[in-house]
Design a protein around this motif. Structure first.
Motif, PDB file in Angstrom:
ATOM      1  N   UNK A 157       0.833  -1.210   0.000  1.00 39.69           N
ATOM      2  CA  UNK A 157       0.000   0.000   0.000  1.00 39.69           C
ATOM      3  C   UNK A 157       0.865   1.257   0.000  1.00 39.69           C
ATOM      4  N   UNK A 158       1.973   1.218   0.734  1.00 38.09           N
ATOM      5  CA  UNK A 158       2.876   2.368   0.780  1.00 38.09           C
ATOM      6  C   UNK A 158       3.566   2.606  -0.556  1.00 38.09           C
ATOM      7  N   UNK A 159       3.673   1.545  -1.369  1.00 38.35           N
ATOM      8  CA  UNK A 159       4.412   1.647  -2.632  1.00 38.35           C
ATOM      9  C   UNK A 159       3.510   1.848  -3.848  1.00 38.35           C
ATOM     10  N   UNK A 160       2.186   1.765  -3.670  1.00 37.38           N
ATOM     11  CA  UNK A 160       1.280   1.738  -4.825  1.00 37.38           C
ATOM     12  C   UNK A 160       1.355   3.006  -5.664  1.00 37.38           C
ATOM     13  N   UNK A 161       1.637   4.147  -5.059  1.00 38.28           N
ATOM     14  CA  UNK A 161       1.763   5.390  -5.822  1.00 38.28           C
ATOM     15  C   UNK A 161       3.203   5.688  -6.225  1.00 38.28           C
ATOM     16  N   UNK A 162       4.076   4.677  -6.079  1.00 36.20           N
ATOM     17  CA  UNK A 162       5.488   4.810  -6.443  1.00 36.20           C
ATOM     18  C   UNK A 162       6.112   6.052  -5.813  1.00 36.20           C
ATOM     19  N   UNK A 163       6.071   6.158  -4.480  1.00 33.26           N
ATOM     20  CA  UNK A 163       6.566   7.363  -3.805  1.00 33.26           C
ATOM     21  C   UNK A 163       8.081   7.471  -3.876  1.00 33.26           C
TER      22      UNK A 163
END
Length: 240
Positions: A157-163
């Motif tokens: 979830x933390x990576x889904x927006x490719x931060x």
């Protein structure tokens, strides 16, 4: 333009009666893309305040925070919210999963917050979950997951927006040794492969081997404790 996260001369004051307390005292740190940094220190030392300012959840009293060269200290509340959504991935002490959403929807709800969910968004979410060993759990709900599976879902979830930035707050606090290594190894791999800048606040000294540098926070002051030679990153359990 300088990439990564830069925090310069940060100070955060709180008023207690007639006294002014410095929760952070002229803290400076630079975390480059592909760098995984740990911050250790006793409870009450300022670690939570530090992470909240790094994550644009709290404004410093003095100093500046730059994310990929942009000074986020001067942003409006809405601009800060957009920055948190699009550029910062948070992994918290507990997975904080939504009880009534299955694993796939835990990720897609983040995309819905940014707008409509496109077909490629769903495909990316599925690939990300498969990469993290959760391909067989897409339709499972949080109550059906182990502690390690919940934290892996939280990482996805933390990576889904490719931060660009990953901030982890005691991500292994509720995990046994095997799952703790699994989770932090996964974070380290994503930092390395995706060239993301990452900070992990932790009391868990077992996890420091995955980090490039270890800083110590004490009485609101931050100092470099050691540069760590990373262990060879092993394939985490459950990803085969």
């Amino acid at each position: 333009m300088t990439k990564g996260l830069q925090m310069k001369e940060l100070t955060k004051y709180y008023n207690e009666g007639s006294n002014r307390i410095a929760a952070l005292d002229h803290v400076s740190i630079s975390v480059e893309p592909g760098e995984f940094v740990a911050v250790v220190g006793p409870s009450g030392s300022g670690k939570s305040t530090f992470l909240s300012i790094a994550g644009a959840l709290l404004k410093a009293s003095e100093g500046e925070v730059k994310l990929n060269g942009n000074n986020i200290s001067a942003l409006t509340a809405q601009e800060l919210a957009d920055t948190r959504l699009k550029e910062i991935g948070f992994i918290m002490q507990s997975s904080n999963l939504v009880p009534y959403l299955n694993v796939l929807d835990q990720l897609l709800i983040i995309k819905r917050m940014s707008g409509k969910v496109k077909r490629e968004d769903k495909e990316f979410a599925v690939k990300l979950l498969e990469k993290l060993g959760l391909g067989s759990k897409l339709k499972s709900f949080p109550e059906e997951l182990s502690g390690g599976e919940k934290q892996r879902t939280a990482i996805a979830r933390a990576l889904i927006n490719d931060p660009n930035i990953i901030l982890a707050d005691e991500p292994t606090a509720s995990l046994d040794t095997k799952r703790a290594h699994e989770v932090v190894s996964l974070i380290a791999q994503e930092v390395n492969s995706g060239q993301k800048a990452a900070i992990m606040v932790t009391h868990d000294e077992r996890m420091l081997e995955y980090c490039d540098k270890v800083y110590r926070m004490e009485d609101g002051k931050l100092s470099l404790q050691q540069a760590v030679k990373k262990s060879n990153l092993k394939e985490p359990a459950g990803t085969r």
